[in-house]
Write a protein that holds these residues in place. Structure first.
Motif, PDB file in Angstrom:
ATOM      1  N   TRP A   1       0.819  -1.171   0.076  1.00 50.84           N
ATOM      2  CA  TRP A   1       0.032   0.130   0.129  1.00 50.84           C
ATOM      3  C   TRP A   1       0.951   1.324   0.012  1.00 50.84           C
ATOM      4  O   TRP A   1       0.620   2.266  -0.717  1.00 50.84           O
ATOM      5  CB  TRP A   1      -0.905   0.029   1.382  1.00 50.84           C
ATOM      6  CG  TRP A   1      -2.040  -0.729   0.946  1.00 50.84           C
ATOM      7  CD1 TRP A   1      -2.537  -1.226  -0.183  1.00 50.84           C
ATOM      8  CD2 TRP A   1      -2.994  -1.410   1.780  1.00 50.84           C
ATOM      9  NE1 TRP A   1      -3.693  -1.802   0.001  1.00 50.84           N
ATOM     10  CE2 TRP A   1      -4.139  -2.021   1.282  1.00 50.84           C
ATOM     11  CE3 TRP A   1      -2.986  -1.571   3.223  1.00 50.84           C
ATOM     12  CZ2 TRP A   1      -5.076  -2.714   2.093  1.00 50.84           C
ATOM     13  CZ3 TRP A   1      -3.979  -2.014   3.950  1.00 50.84           C
ATOM     14  CH2 TRP A   1      -5.113  -2.805   3.392  1.00 50.84           C
TER      15      TRP A   1
ATOM     16  N   ILE B   1      -0.559   4.823  -0.368  1.00 52.09           N
ATOM     17  CA  ILE B   1      -1.763   4.697   0.400  1.00 52.09           C
ATOM     18  C   ILE B   1      -0.939   4.523   1.902  1.00 52.09           C
ATOM     19  O   ILE B   1      -0.086   3.774   2.097  1.00 52.09           O
ATOM     20  CB  ILE B   1      -2.477   3.696   0.282  1.00 52.09           C
ATOM     21  CG1 ILE B   1      -3.411   3.707  -1.057  1.00 52.09           C
ATOM     22  CG2 ILE B   1      -3.320   3.230   1.516  1.00 52.09           C
ATOM     23  CD1 ILE B   1      -4.120   2.461  -1.390  1.00 52.09           C
TER      24      ILE B   1
ATOM     25  N   HIS C   1      -8.470   4.815  -0.949  1.00 49.62           N
ATOM     26  CA  HIS C   1      -8.201   6.020  -2.110  1.00 49.62           C
ATOM     27  C   HIS C   1      -9.427   6.986  -2.132  1.00 49.62           C
ATOM     28  O   HIS C   1      -9.233   8.225  -2.243  1.00 49.62           O
ATOM     29  CB  HIS C   1      -8.090   5.137  -3.526  1.00 49.62           C
ATOM     30  CG  HIS C   1      -6.635   5.307  -3.857  1.00 49.62           C
ATOM     31  ND1 HIS C   1      -5.940   6.559  -4.201  1.00 49.62           N
ATOM     32  CD2 HIS C   1      -5.897   4.312  -4.294  1.00 49.62           C
ATOM     33  CE1 HIS C   1      -5.049   6.258  -4.640  1.00 49.62           C
ATOM     34  NE2 HIS C   1      -4.455   4.975  -4.628  1.00 49.62           N
TER      35      HIS C   1
END
Ligand code: C2E
Ligand code: MG
Ligand code: MG
Ligand code: MG
Length: 289
Positions: A103, A108, A272
């Motif tokens: 991620w 992220i 997201h």
């Protein structure tokens, strides 16, 4: 004769069947890690002010050969009794940290919470296990939060506290899960080195109408604020619960209302969508859609 047969079935000790099922699980559980049958699902944890997903909790699932997905309630007790919880927790930590790095590479950034069984505090070198996984995965240790239940702390305060302090020296955060269910005195909060409590779902279930639950949750939040401990509410299923908790300035929330535990790719899409902040009303629409 038929009646005799039925009688035999009726009186057949129920325990025997249960033990058989437990033995089957135990036999198969030995192979679950090498056979790659374990999976992690992730449940979002939201900042109740911004509506952003700031963390996820890794929740273990066991994919049986027949395709069935087993929840931890069914096999964790067996894992704890047999000691299989040690290699299983190693796998969970490794997999959760691997996912965190994936991620991170995708841009992220979230905190990862991992559940740690109380058995580990008595039987294994938790510090060594966590350090090893942090070093090999290259994650930022402060992105890792370890959740443990009150019972661990009540039963063995001195030794548990030492182990918690060791974990925090590594840079990981420590959260007390299912807070309020262990009948611990609140004074232990000031003696323990913890970063967060997670208020148990049972206090959140009727928070809109139960004045006594409201009073309890309010005092938990106030006490923790004064002690510098962060607060997450668990088991939020309705918008009214989230709104009440946000009004009390509870830091974070988790529950089916915001999202069920899901495989990593589904969670990534959701993170997201909320990453740059969404007003709570929009988030509601997003979650509902
Ligand atoms: P927990 O750590 O308190 O995790 C929250 C549990 O509540 C999860 O159940 C989650 O699916 C469920 N939950 C979350 N939000 C809601 C909601 O709004 N409503 C309802 N009804 N339930 C909600 P799950 O995944 O079945 O896990 C059960 C327990 O098993 C966990 O409770 C944790 O104690 C343990 N567990 C899960 N994964 C692991 C693991 O990797 N290691 C260890 N040692 N324990 C684990
Ligand atoms: Mg937990
Ligand atoms: Mg919990
Ligand atoms: Mg629980």
């Amino acid at each position: 004769k038929a009646a005799g047969g039925n009688t035999y079935e009726l009186f057949r000790p129920e325990m025997e069947a249960r033990e058989e099922a437990a033995m089957r699980i135990e036999l198969d559980l030995h192979r679950a890690v090498p056979n790659r049958e374990l999976e992690l699902h992730y449940q979002p944890q939201l900042d109740l002010r911004s509506g952003r997903i700031v963390g996820v909790e890794a929740l273990l699932r066991w994919r049986r050969a027949d395709g069935n997905l087993l929840a931890p309630g069914i096999f964790l007790p067996v894992a704890e009794e047999t000691g299989l919880i040690v290699p299983i927790t190693e796998w969970v930590l490794k997999e959760a940290c691997r996912q965190l790095s994936v991620w991170r590479a995708m841009g992220i950034s979230v905190r990862m919470a991992v559940n740690m069984s109380g058995v580990l505090f008595r039987r294994s070198d938790i510090r060594g296990m966590v350090l090893d996984v942090i070093e090999r995965s290259g994650i930022n240790p402060s992105d890792l939060e370890l959740e443990l239940t009150e019972s661990v702390l009540i039963r063995n305060t001195d030794s548990a506290n030492r182990q918690l302090a060791d974990l925090r020296k590594l840079g990981a955060a420590v959260a007390v899960d299912d807070f309020g269910t262990g009948y611990a005195s609140l004074t232990y909060l000031s003696r323990l080195v913890i970063d967060r409590i997670k208020i148990d779902k049972s206090f959140i279930d009727r928070i809109e109408e139960s004045e006594s639950d409201q009073a309890i949750v309010r005092s938990m939040i106030t006490l923790c604020r004064n002690l510098g401990i962060r607060v997450t509410a668990e088991g939020i299923e309705r918008p009214e619960q989230a709104q009440w908790l946000a009004r009390q300035r509870c830091d974070e929330g988790q529950g089916f209302y915001f999202g069920r535990p899901q495989p990593a790719d589904k969670i990534a899409v959701m993170i997201h969508a909320t990453m740059h902040g969404m007003p709570r009303d929009d988030l509601t629409a997003f979650v509902a859609s």
